[in-house]
Structures are given as C-alpha cells and as structure tokens.
Design a protein around this motif. Structure first.
Motif, mmCIF file in Angstrom:
data_model
loop_
_atom_site.group_PDB
_atom_site.id
_atom_site.type_symbol
_atom_site.label_atom_id
_atom_site.label_comp_id
_atom_site.label_asym_id
_atom_site.label_seq_id
_atom_site.Cartn_x
_atom_site.Cartn_y
_atom_site.Cartn_z
ATOM 1 N N ALA A 1 4.241 6.774 11.768
ATOM 2 C CA ALA A 1 2.895 6.747 11.222
ATOM 3 C C ALA A 1 2.079 7.930 11.749
ATOM 4 C CB ALA A 1 2.211 5.428 11.583
ATOM 5 N N GLU A 2 2.197 8.144 13.031
ATOM 6 C CA GLU A 2 1.434 9.237 13.630
ATOM 7 C C GLU A 2 1.872 10.578 13.024
ATOM 8 O OE1 GLU A 2 0.752 9.319 18.029
ATOM 9 O OE2 GLU A 2 -1.158 9.349 16.986
ATOM 10 N N GLN A 3 3.159 10.702 12.846
ATOM 11 C CA GLN A 3 3.739 11.892 12.221
ATOM 12 C C GLN A 3 3.180 12.074 10.813
ATOM 13 O OE1 GLN A 3 6.291 14.107 13.029
ATOM 14 N NE2 GLN A 3 6.679 14.915 10.986
ATOM 15 N N ALA A 4 3.226 10.991 10.043
ATOM 16 C CA ALA A 4 2.798 11.068 8.652
ATOM 17 C C ALA A 4 1.309 11.396 8.551
ATOM 18 C CB ALA A 4 3.098 9.753 7.931
ATOM 19 N N ALA A 5 0.552 10.970 9.553
ATOM 20 C CA ALA A 5 -0.897 11.173 9.518
ATOM 21 C C ALA A 5 -1.313 12.474 10.192
ATOM 22 C CB ALA A 5 -1.594 9.995 10.181
ATOM 23 N N LEU B 1 -7.342 9.557 9.608
ATOM 24 C CA LEU B 1 -6.386 8.458 9.537
ATOM 25 C C LEU B 1 -5.775 8.218 10.915
ATOM 26 C CD1 LEU B 1 -4.496 9.122 6.186
ATOM 27 C CD2 LEU B 1 -6.478 7.684 6.623
ATOM 28 N N ARG B 2 -5.482 9.315 11.619
ATOM 29 C CA ARG B 2 -4.849 9.159 12.921
ATOM 30 C C ARG B 2 -5.763 8.387 13.859
ATOM 31 N NH1 ARG B 2 -3.437 14.468 13.941
ATOM 32 N NH2 ARG B 2 -4.659 14.519 15.836
ATOM 33 N N LYS B 3 -7.023 8.749 13.810
ATOM 34 C CA LYS B 3 -7.972 8.041 14.670
ATOM 35 C C LYS B 3 -8.072 6.575 14.258
ATOM 36 C CE LYS B 3 -12.129 8.312 17.241
ATOM 37 N NZ LYS B 3 -12.710 7.042 16.834
ATOM 38 N N VAL C 1 0.828 -1.193 0.000
ATOM 39 C CA VAL C 1 0.000 0.000 0.000
ATOM 40 C C VAL C 1 0.874 1.260 0.000
ATOM 41 C CG1 VAL C 1 -0.217 0.183 2.491
ATOM 42 C CG2 VAL C 1 -2.150 0.831 1.023
ATOM 43 N N ALA C 2 2.102 1.139 -0.571
ATOM 44 C CA ALA C 2 3.013 2.284 -0.692
ATOM 45 C C ALA C 2 3.148 2.978 0.653
ATOM 46 C CB ALA C 2 2.515 3.260 -1.754
ATOM 47 N N HIS C 3 3.741 2.264 1.543
ATOM 48 C CA HIS C 3 3.710 2.649 2.938
ATOM 49 C C HIS C 3 3.865 4.115 3.276
ATOM 50 C CE1 HIS C 3 2.410 -0.496 5.007
ATOM 51 N NE2 HIS C 3 3.181 -0.432 6.045
ATOM 52 N N LEU C 4 2.784 4.681 3.737
ATOM 53 C CA LEU C 4 2.844 6.028 4.295
ATOM 54 C C LEU C 4 3.193 7.105 3.283
ATOM 55 C CD1 LEU C 4 4.674 5.294 7.663
ATOM 56 C CD2 LEU C 4 2.226 5.365 7.224
ATOM 57 N N GLY C 5 3.200 6.774 2.036
ATOM 58 C CA GLY C 5 3.447 7.815 1.038
ATOM 59 C C GLY C 5 2.416 8.925 1.184
ATOM 60 N N PRO C 6 2.852 10.166 1.129
ATOM 61 C CA PRO C 6 1.957 11.284 1.410
ATOM 62 C C PRO C 6 0.782 11.377 0.448
ATOM 63 C CG PRO C 6 4.068 12.067 0.541
ATOM 64 C CD PRO C 6 4.228 10.610 0.815
ATOM 65 N N ASN C 7 1.024 11.115 -0.809
ATOM 66 C CA ASN C 7 -0.076 11.254 -1.761
ATOM 67 C C ASN C 7 -1.144 10.198 -1.539
ATOM 68 O OD1 ASN C 7 0.714 13.550 -3.257
ATOM 69 N ND2 ASN C 7 2.275 12.308 -4.276
ATOM 70 N N LEU C 8 -0.708 8.998 -1.240
ATOM 71 C CA LEU C 8 -1.676 7.945 -0.974
ATOM 72 C C LEU C 8 -2.437 8.234 0.322
ATOM 73 C CD1 LEU C 8 -2.935 5.347 -1.821
ATOM 74 C CD2 LEU C 8 -1.149 4.115 -0.603
ATOM 75 N N SER D 1 -6.420 8.473 0.698
ATOM 76 C CA SER D 1 -7.192 7.674 1.655
ATOM 77 C C SER D 1 -8.062 8.573 2.525
ATOM 78 C CB SER D 1 -6.248 6.894 2.565
ATOM 79 O OG SER D 1 -5.408 6.080 1.815
ATOM 80 N N ASP D 2 -7.451 9.639 2.997
ATOM 81 C CA ASP D 2 -8.197 10.544 3.867
ATOM 82 C C ASP D 2 -9.435 11.093 3.172
ATOM 83 O OD1 ASP D 2 -8.211 12.269 6.397
ATOM 84 O OD2 ASP D 2 -8.362 13.768 4.789
ATOM 85 N N ARG D 3 -9.252 11.512 1.946
ATOM 86 C CA ARG D 3 -10.383 12.058 1.196
ATOM 87 C C ARG D 3 -11.485 11.015 1.028
ATOM 88 N NH1 ARG D 3 -7.908 16.610 1.013
ATOM 89 N NH2 ARG D 3 -7.737 17.830 -0.915
#
Lengths: 249, 249
Positions: free
Chosen positions: B196-200, B206-208, A125-132, A136-138
DNA sequence: CGCGCCAGCGTATGGTGTACGCTGAAGCGA
DNA sequence: TCGCTTCAGCGTACACCATACGCTGGCGCG
C-alpha cells in the motif's frame, strides 16, 4: 508432410512462419480487448475463451499475462477508472463545482460501461488500482484546498464515491436488463405498468409515485434523481465547511 | 437386482418407499436454503446442484419452483430485505432518528450477508420484490410525515438507499476478500502495508491517510466512516425541510 | 376404481475456468 | 557460430456449471 528444410526448398512453406506478426500479447492489450468485449456483449459474454479468440490466441495463453480471471477483472475495473478526465479547472475552481463535475463524470463513465455494476461488488474499491488511487488523491486534494482537514476530506471522498456508485449501480443494472430485453426504457415501463400497479396495490404512496412518473421521460427522471442526492451531499459538506475551518475557494 | 414386486415379497424393499417424508420442495424452502448456503460458503458456492443436494433433491428439480438461477437470485435478495425489522418508534419517532436507524439496520443486514454485494449489481433495485416495496413505502411514509412532499420523499429515499448500498457494498467486498484469505482485518492491513505504501508513493495525501489509520481499529474506522456520510445526508435533508414546508416532528 | 396430472429425476449438451506439459523461437554466453 | 536456457503460446484434459427434455410413479379427483 516432409521436413522441407532438409530439401532446402525456399518457399513460404519452408520458412518457419515468422513469429506472430502482431506483437504477440500483452497485459494492456488483453485488458483493452476485455473492455471492448464487455462493452459490446456484456458481462456474461466475458469468458477467457472468447477473449482469447478475439485476440487471435488460445484461451490459456492469457494466463501468461494475468494470474486468473479475477485478476483480469481487477485490471479491467481500474482501466475504466482511467478514462475519467480531470475537470476543467478553468471553468470553475470552486470545490463544489469541481466535485459535482467529477461525480457526474464518474456516473457517465459507469453508465457507459454498465457491466461494472456487476463487478464493483466483487472488487470493492478496486484495491490499490493506480487509476483509482490517482482519482482519490485528486478528490482529497480538492477538499483539502477548500479547507477541510485531511481526515474529513477522506470521509467526504468516500461519501461522494459511495453515493455515486450506489445510485449508478442501480441505474446500470436497470439499463442492462433493458438492453437484454431489447426494449426502450419507455416501452418497458409501459409493459410493466400493470404488474407494477398490482405489486404496489397495498402501498398508495408508491402507486402515486409511479403514476406521477408515468408521463415523464425516464432518462430525465434518473438525471434529476441523481442530481438531487448529489446536491444534498454537497450541501451537507458546505455546512460543515462553514462551521469549522476558514472556508476557501 | 430382481424386480421384487413380481415375487410379491412383502418387505421394505418391495414397498414403493413412501413419498419423500419431508413435504417435498417449495419455493420458500429453496430460497431459505439458498440464503443459508450463501451465508455459509459465499457466492461462488451457490450452484443449483449443491443447493439441490442440500435439499435432498436433484439439481433440476429446483426448476419446478424457480424459472432459472437469475430468478432465484431475485428471490434471495428480496428475502434478505425481509429480515429488516421496523425501527422501534417508541424510542424516538423523529424522522431523522428513524431514518438513521433504518440505514444502520440496512447496513448491518448487508454486512451480515456480504454476498449480496455481488448480487446487487445484477438485480438493481430487486425489481418489485415485496419486501423491498414494503421498506420503500415505510421510508417514504416517514419522510412525508415529517413534511416532505411526496416527490421529494421519493428522492430522499433513493438517496439514502444509494448511499447505504454504495458504502456497504464496498465494505462487504472487502470483508469477503478477507474471509477468503482467512485472515483478520488487522493482519491483512499489516501484511498489505508495504504494498500500500508503495502504491501510494506518488500521493502523499493518501500515504498520510493510511498512516493515520494504521493504529486504529479498522472496524471502528468503517463504522465512523459510514456514520459521517449518513449524517451528511441527513443534515442536507434537514436543511431542505426547514426551507420549504412546515416542519413536523 | 381408474385416469390424468405433475413433482422430481436421469441424462445429455454445450459451456466454463484453469492445471499441466509440450513446442519451438528468441536471446545470450562461449 | 554454436548450443543452451528461457519462456510465450498452445492443445488437451478435468471438474464443474446451468439447463432442456422426456420419463416415471404417486396422489387426488371423478
């Protein structure tokens, strides 16, 4: 070659050739060029040497900006996720439309860069890549706004994602093979026909399926196929929405 | 080393060492050993040299039985599809149960051989491999028996397949990374937590989501996740069945 | 018995990712 | 202004890769 500086001759040759005029190398540049290379020549052509050459640099220079090839690949994958545009909310803000448009957009992006089929399996899942993460958030936001609980929204996103990537990976692999063979989809199907019929001999259902498809435009068939499964999933989601929370949008 | 034959000395050394006692090499043997190698050491360890060595043969000897590495990969992929057992019809013959059990079986197989995540993107639908064809046929048959039209059955099979492979590819990639790192799923999650928390950070949803998952067993979460999407798809199919043809058992 | 076939081998070629140590320019404190 | 540190980029080297090609020696058939 004398050390010209000692003679004080002012010439192009004496001047220590101003630092590389192109602003050197940067991670962004490398990733962007990698995408271009992949689009142009496919996954097998991606080597550090070739990429370096295209950037007017040596192969190992890239390692100043990227830990190794795998890391480059992670970056490349997230880069293309960044191409996805947000759906036009003005057109419709209904969660179902928005999700469908996102799914179609994702598919289009994956088919535009068919080489990622080969990479998704390595990167997950392209770990933690910002664009992904943004995407996901959207998507989660869309589901939550529609009335899904957070946990269910998460499930929904994963399901849609899995479906789109699964279906499209297979399409992309097929298209890649076609590209390699230099034939059109139609030509290939015709050429493969006897072999396919032979292979399906023991399975009348498959044979009939092939036959039914024979005349049709393969591209349209793929589109239709994709749309079917997507609708199925959206139907399923809609049903859940009705039976649980108060539906919105 | 003298050429002993010339001296006529009858000894183990003179005798031209009876043909390889193991019955030489066969495509089946090669493919089977490749699967073992992949299971044991992962995708990066699959080289013709290593595979040859394991079979007591030279690297290039394999090319007598296999056109090239890509072809070997096609064979390997179809080989593991062959591991899938038919669901036990005695337990339940309802199309929904049968399909669900097939989907879970497929997932289990893919997770047992996580390296195929990397291969699916290159092989697509493992073109015309006999084991995959058999599986497709069986699945279509199940849907037809339930009352779906042939064309719709085909769509249904593709949808289920895409979902399962998409979801599981991502899981497999994750598990592969874990295996490489030598850590347990739990350990990794803990270690990755700050990042992960940082990235989110910018995405509270996502954080939740991460936080909610924190305490849970990651494996159970993945199982649940998979089951959710599968149910969704089966719900969707069930709805179509109701609205069109006369439903069967 | 003899001959042709062909599985398996050795060798060679042109690629790969990347470790390592050098070079020389840029930036910075004195 | 000098001098030192830092560090981007390079060249070289290593181990490994897939695979083309031509040889060899044993087996099966005539």
């Amino acid at each position: 070659m004398p050390a010209n500086e000692q003679h004080g001759i002012p010439s192009v040759w004496t001047r220590p050739r101003a630092r590389r005029e192109q602003p050197a190398l940067s991670r962004e540049q490398i990733v962007a060029e990698a995408v271009r290379l992949l689009d142009a020549e496919g996954i097998d052509a991606l080597s550090m040497r070739k990429l370096g050459t295209r950037l007017g640099a040596g192969a190992t220079s890239l390692y100043r900006h990227v830990a190794n090839k795998d890391e480059l690949i992670e970056l490349v994958v997230d880069e293309v996720y960044g191409e996805l545009a947000e759906p036009d909310v003005a057109r419709s803000a209904h969660w179902r439309d928005v999700t469908a448009r996102r799914a179609h957009g994702l598919r289009a992006m994956l088919l535009k860069h068919p080489w990622i089929a080969s990479l998704l399996g390595e990167v997950g899942v392209a770990h933690l890549g910002p664009n992904l993460m943004r995407l996901s958030d959207r998507m989660i936001a869309t589901f939550e706004a529609a009335g899904f609980a957070l946990s269910e929204s998460d499930h929904a996103v994963r399901t849609v994602f899995a479906y789109v990537t699964g279906m499209t990976t297979s399409e992309a692999a097929w298209l890649t093979m076609l590209a390699r063979s230099g034939q059109t989809e139609q030509e290939w199907v015709e050429r493969l026909w006897p072999a396919a019929e032979q292979a399906a001999q023991a399975y009348p259902r498959l044979r009939k399926g092939y036959a039914d498809q024979r005349g049709k435009d393969p591209r349209a068939t793929r589109d239709e196929n994709f749309a079917y499964g997507l609708d199925l999933i959206l139907d399923g989601l809609e049903a859940r929405l009705g039976q649980a929370g108060p539906a919105a949008g």
